[in-house]
Design a protein around this motif. Structure first.
Motif, PDB file in Angstrom:
ATOM      1  N   TYR A 175       0.799  -1.222   0.000  1.00 20.10           N
ATOM      2  CA  TYR A 175       0.000   0.000   0.000  1.00 20.10           C
ATOM      3  C   TYR A 175       0.834   1.276   0.000  1.00 20.10           C
ATOM      4  N   THR A 235      -9.684   8.686   1.752  1.00 23.94           N
ATOM      5  CA  THR A 235      -8.360   8.898   2.343  1.00 23.94           C
ATOM      6  C   THR A 235      -7.272   9.166   1.312  1.00 23.94           C
ATOM      7  N   ARG A 274      -7.165   4.349  -5.771  1.00 31.45           N
ATOM      8  CA  ARG A 274      -7.029   4.916  -4.431  1.00 31.45           C
ATOM      9  C   ARG A 274      -8.393   5.023  -3.768  1.00 31.45           C
ATOM     10  N   ASP A 275      -8.391   4.990  -2.451  1.00 31.57           N
ATOM     11  CA  ASP A 275      -9.603   5.189  -1.667  1.00 31.57           C
ATOM     12  C   ASP A 275     -10.040   6.649  -1.825  1.00 31.57           C
ATOM     13  N   LYS A 276     -11.305   6.873  -2.157  1.00 31.80           N
ATOM     14  CA  LYS A 276     -11.782   8.244  -2.397  1.00 31.80           C
ATOM     15  C   LYS A 276     -11.711   9.114  -1.151  1.00 31.80           C
ATOM     16  N   LYS A 315      -5.105   1.318  -2.863  1.00 31.62           N
ATOM     17  CA  LYS A 315      -5.807   0.073  -2.546  1.00 31.62           C
ATOM     18  C   LYS A 315      -4.972  -1.146  -2.938  1.00 31.62           C
ATOM     19  N   LYS A 319      -5.506   6.893  -0.013  1.00 34.78           N
ATOM     20  CA  LYS A 319      -4.500   5.840   0.108  1.00 34.78           C
ATOM     21  C   LYS A 319      -4.697   4.794  -0.984  1.00 34.78           C
TER      22      LYS A 319
END
Length: 130
Positions: free
Chosen positions: A45, A73, A69-71, A77, A75
């Motif tokens: 990650y 945060t 990516r996580d919408k 995936k 970060k």
């Protein structure tokens, strides 16, 4: 099916084809000859687009990287899509990086038959061109 089982199955198919001397046109890769995109998964990650380029550029010129990516945060995936300038590079990447260890994790790499960018990605690209 377990992702590691998929990795091993693809490696077995590729090894069998290589041992039998099957022509490129008869290979399972030929089914994806119209797409220069690949899927990659199993990334650590903390890796970013630059790290992905460093790993995948050894098999050809990378023209597009879409790290999912996580919408909320932002970060990673741990998976995404990548396009090479030349479709033949996808075959090299799939054969050589599928099952490879990167940052202590096993990569899954496979062809993508039809990849379409999301609407928001297309809008970002239009804005960059202006």
């Amino acid at each position: 099916m377990n992702p590691l089982t998929q990795v091993k199955n693809l490696q077995k198919i590729t090894a069998r084809e290589s041992a039998s001397g099957i022509a490129e046109s008869a290979s399972w890769h030929a089914e994806y000859k119209d797409s220069a995109y690949i899927f990659f998964g199993g990334l650590a990650y903390e890796l970013n687009e630059g790290d992905i380029l460093a790993v995948f550029a050894q098999y050809g010129e990378v023209v597009d990287v879409n790290l999912i990516r996580d919408k909320g945060t932002g970060k990673s995936k741990g998976y995404g899509f990548l396009a090479y300038e030349d479709q033949r590079s996808t075959t090299l990447a799939v054969d050589n990086l599928n099952g490879a260890q990167v940052a202590g994790r096993t990569l899954r790499v496979d062809h993508v038959r039809k990849y379409r960018k999301k609407e928001e990605e297309d809008e970002e690209e239009r804005q960059r061109k202006r």
